[in-house]
Design an enzyme around this catalytic site. Structure first.
Site, mmCIF file in Angstrom:
data_model
loop_
_atom_site.group_PDB
_atom_site.id
_atom_site.type_symbol
_atom_site.label_atom_id
_atom_site.label_comp_id
_atom_site.label_asym_id
_atom_site.label_seq_id
_atom_site.Cartn_x
_atom_site.Cartn_y
_atom_site.Cartn_z
ATOM 1 N N ASN A 164 -69.389 64.988 -18.487
ATOM 2 C CA ASN A 164 -68.061 65.483 -18.838
ATOM 3 C C ASN A 164 -67.014 64.397 -18.629
ATOM 4 O O ASN A 164 -66.917 63.819 -17.539
ATOM 5 C CB ASN A 164 -67.713 66.677 -17.953
ATOM 6 C CG ASN A 164 -66.279 67.163 -18.172
ATOM 7 O OD1 ASN A 164 -65.994 67.798 -19.189
ATOM 8 N ND2 ASN A 164 -65.378 66.867 -17.250
ATOM 9 N N GLU A 165 -66.245 64.118 -19.668
ATOM 10 C CA GLU A 165 -65.039 63.269 -19.583
ATOM 11 C C GLU A 165 -65.249 61.949 -18.840
ATOM 12 O O GLU A 165 -64.738 61.748 -17.724
ATOM 13 C CB GLU A 165 -63.898 64.051 -18.927
ATOM 14 C CG GLU A 165 -63.388 65.197 -19.754
ATOM 15 C CD GLU A 165 -62.047 65.738 -19.261
ATOM 16 O OE1 GLU A 165 -61.496 65.193 -18.292
ATOM 17 O OE2 GLU A 165 -61.553 66.700 -19.851
ATOM 18 N N GLU A 379 -62.771 72.142 -23.742
ATOM 19 C CA GLU A 379 -61.723 72.483 -22.769
ATOM 20 C C GLU A 379 -60.378 72.379 -23.461
ATOM 21 O O GLU A 379 -60.112 71.409 -24.184
ATOM 22 C CB GLU A 379 -61.678 71.502 -21.578
ATOM 23 C CG GLU A 379 -62.686 71.746 -20.510
ATOM 24 C CD GLU A 379 -62.559 70.762 -19.348
ATOM 25 O OE1 GLU A 379 -61.429 70.410 -18.963
ATOM 26 O OE2 GLU A 379 -63.619 70.350 -18.834
ATOM 27 N N TRP A 435 -59.249 69.260 -8.889
ATOM 28 C CA TRP A 435 -59.644 68.071 -8.109
ATOM 29 C C TRP A 435 -58.533 67.437 -7.293
ATOM 30 O O TRP A 435 -58.676 67.223 -6.092
ATOM 31 C CB TRP A 435 -60.212 67.011 -9.057
ATOM 32 C CG TRP A 435 -61.240 67.557 -9.972
ATOM 33 C CD1 TRP A 435 -61.046 68.011 -11.260
ATOM 34 C CD2 TRP A 435 -62.627 67.769 -9.688
ATOM 35 N NE1 TRP A 435 -62.227 68.467 -11.773
ATOM 36 C CE2 TRP A 435 -63.212 68.318 -10.841
ATOM 37 C CE3 TRP A 435 -63.425 67.511 -8.576
ATOM 38 C CZ2 TRP A 435 -64.561 68.639 -10.913
ATOM 39 C CZ3 TRP A 435 -64.777 67.832 -8.640
ATOM 40 C CH2 TRP A 435 -65.325 68.381 -9.799
HETATM 41 C C1 BGP Z 1 -60.454 68.121 -17.133
HETATM 42 C C2 BGP Z 1 -61.661 68.359 -16.285
HETATM 43 C C3 BGP Z 1 -61.682 69.669 -15.565
HETATM 44 C C4 BGP Z 1 -60.317 70.199 -15.150
HETATM 45 C C5 BGP Z 1 -59.239 69.973 -16.197
HETATM 46 C C6 BGP Z 1 -57.837 70.243 -15.719
HETATM 47 O O1 BGP Z 1 -60.173 66.776 -17.136
HETATM 48 O O2 BGP Z 1 -62.833 68.265 -17.038
HETATM 49 O O3 BGP Z 1 -62.595 69.560 -14.524
HETATM 50 O O4 BGP Z 1 -59.996 69.875 -13.883
HETATM 51 O O5 BGP Z 1 -59.269 68.680 -16.707
HETATM 52 O O6 BGP Z 1 -57.383 69.168 -14.973
HETATM 53 P P1 BGP Z 1 -56.608 69.327 -13.629
HETATM 54 O O7 BGP Z 1 -57.483 70.187 -12.772
HETATM 55 O O8 BGP Z 1 -56.441 67.957 -13.086
HETATM 56 O O9 BGP Z 1 -55.329 69.960 -13.981
#
Ligand code: BGP
Length: 472
Positions: A164-165, A379, A435
């Site tokens: 992922n990403e 997402e 995170w």
């Molecule tokens: C993406 C990730 C997710 C999630 C989302 C929102 O980059 O794949 O895991 O966290 O972003 O980001 P954040 O939680 O930093 O707002």
């Protein structure tokens, strides 16, 4: 466009899902033999927030899947926590972890929810992380072994994503410094991590295809269009540089199996400005090339674009991880600086709200990367400080409905113009751990009371249900 028009535009069978990631929802980080990830000690030392119990999905998945079904979803994105299966990344599989994922997938089946499963979502095993994470090629070998195990073991899964990403991980670890190991503007590590993760992805795709599995496999990139502002030659060049670093290098590697000379000219300029280097070993590009045409689908995550102006000074960065609007700042030496474009709304975390960016990226991928077959939006969603309304009370998140509605409209427009998008996963199914932001940045269709673990319904879940029910 009205809700009714949307309903008519979504084709039967369209994948209509909610997304999660193991470390952000499961909690239970120290039970049933799970090993540490790169996050456990880091979060403890940081002392801001704990990954336990998060949304306690480890125990409450039956409830969340039942809610998903009730609210019209037909799919879920989950990730497997590598360290539940292999506590130190390699070695003998941990039976309790394996059993958990079999139970989870069985519960998906019971509820008519198709699982789309990622193998790596920002949660490298601590042992491998300590030895260099993706910068150490031994991590690639370990990842290939772990993936091979999963394909054999979880034959009930037909839809896989490798990583992922890649850019978010590399960028947050080595540029922005808000993911462990918290390096700032370590451009060499950031570009090398991108390349090495692509290599890991490609090796796993090649393995999957050689083994003759009948399911589908791909990877997930977050795409962040970069627009010059104001529009002039210098800012256009800055936008091209940032785009190469954030999007183009990875898209080329994934779907062309090569970094084109145009892309490398931009990357080389950026590396030179930062005294950075990229090492490509003999044989790497042949592996990428072999995988390039074999991705069955592409997971596209989209949140926001950036608007940039040229910048000649030193790199600086302030990350808004608290939701205090207007506190973020990003300037990248020899690349560009982020600017606000008047008229573009932003969230409390300073994320630009710009659905046109999703449309632009869908058109670009379809046009520039013909080996990219079907696309799923894996997402998309809006982080907000939702207001709890009491037990059993509906939570008003009209702003989120508006956000999702406009982005689904962008998807439908691209579809109407021939881009093969077959699904949309909202980030996120339920509120979960973010995170670098903790728990006040909520994205879910379902509100999680993190004190009691009770779920409450948000208005966006009702909106989602109205469309979802027509797809069954
Ligand atoms: C993406 C990730 C997710 C999630 C989302 C929102 O980059 O794949 O895991 O966290 O972003 O980001 P954040 O939680 O930093 O707002």
């Amino acid at each position: 466009m009205t809700l009714l028009n949307r309903v008519q535009a979504l084709p039967k069978g369209f994948v209509w899902g909610g997304a999660t990631a193991a470390y952000q929802v499961e909690g239970a980080t120290q039970v049933d033999g799970k090993g540490k990830t790169m996050w456990d000690d880091y979060l403890k030392a940081q002392g801001r927030f704990s990954p336990d119990p998060a949304s306690d999905f480890y125990h409450l998945y039956p409830e969340d899947l039942a809610l998903a079904k009730l609210y019209g979803l037909n799919a879920i994105r989950v990730s497997i926590a590598w360290t539940r299966l292999f506590p130190t990344g390699t070695g003998t599989p941990n039976a309790a972890g394996v059993a958990y994922y079999h139970r989870l997938f069985a519960a998906c089946e019971v509820n008519g929810i198709t699982p789309y499963v990622s193998l790596h979502h920002f949660d490298s095993p601590k042992t491998l992380f300590d030895a260099g994470d993706w910068l150490n090629r031994k991590t690639i070998d370990a990842f290939v072994d772990y993936a091979a195990f999963c394909f054999k073991e979880f034959s009930e899964v037909q839809n896989w994503f490798t990583i992922n990403e890649l850019i978010s991980l590399a960028f947050s670890q080595y540029i922005q410094g808000n993911f462990p190991p918290s390096h700032r503007f370590d451009v060499t590590s950031a570009i090398q991590a991108q390349h090495n993760e692509l290599l890991a992805h490609a090796r796993v795709v090649n393995l999957y295809k050689h083994a003759g599995y009948t399911g589908r496999i791909g990877l997930i990139h977050v795409l962040q269009p970069v627009y010059p502002y104001p529009d002039n030659a210098a800012n256009r060049h800055a936008a091209a540089l940032e785009d190469a670093f954030m999007n183009r290098f990875l898209l080329d590697g994934t779907f062309k199996g090569t970094y084109t000379p145009e892309t490398m000219a931009l990357i080389d300029e950026l590396l030179a400005a930062n005294d950075a280097t990229l090492t490509i070993e003999p044989g790497d590009m042949a592996i990428l090339k072999e995988a390039a045409g074999q991705n069955d689908y592409f997971g596209l995550n989209y949140y926001q674009p950036s608007f940039v102006a040229a910048y000649a000074g030193e790199s600086t960065n302030t990350f808004n991880g608290t939701g205090d609007k207007g506190t973020s700042d990003f300037k990248f030496k020899g690349v560009g600086q982020h600017v606000k474009k008047p008229g573009i709304a932003q969230t409390d975390w300073d994320w630009n709200i710009y659905p046109e960016g999703l449309y632009d990226m869908l058109k670009r991928v379809a046009h520039d990367y013909p080996t990219c077959k079907t696309i799923y939006i894996t997402e998309n969603g809006m982080g907000d400080k939702d207001q709890y309304a009491g037990v059993g009370q509906l939570i008003n998140d009209d702003k989120r409905i508006d956000f999702i509605d406009q982005h689904v409209a962008a998807v439908l427009q691209a579809r109407a113009e021939g881009v093969d998008v077959q699904g949309y996963f909202v980030w996120s199914l339920q509120d979960q751990f973010s995170w670098a932001n903790g728990y006040n940045k909520r994205y879910g269709l379902f509100y999680v009371n993190f004190e009691t673990q009770a779920r409450e319904i948000k208005k966006s879940a009702l909106w989602f249900k109205t469309l979802g029910e027509t797809l069954r």
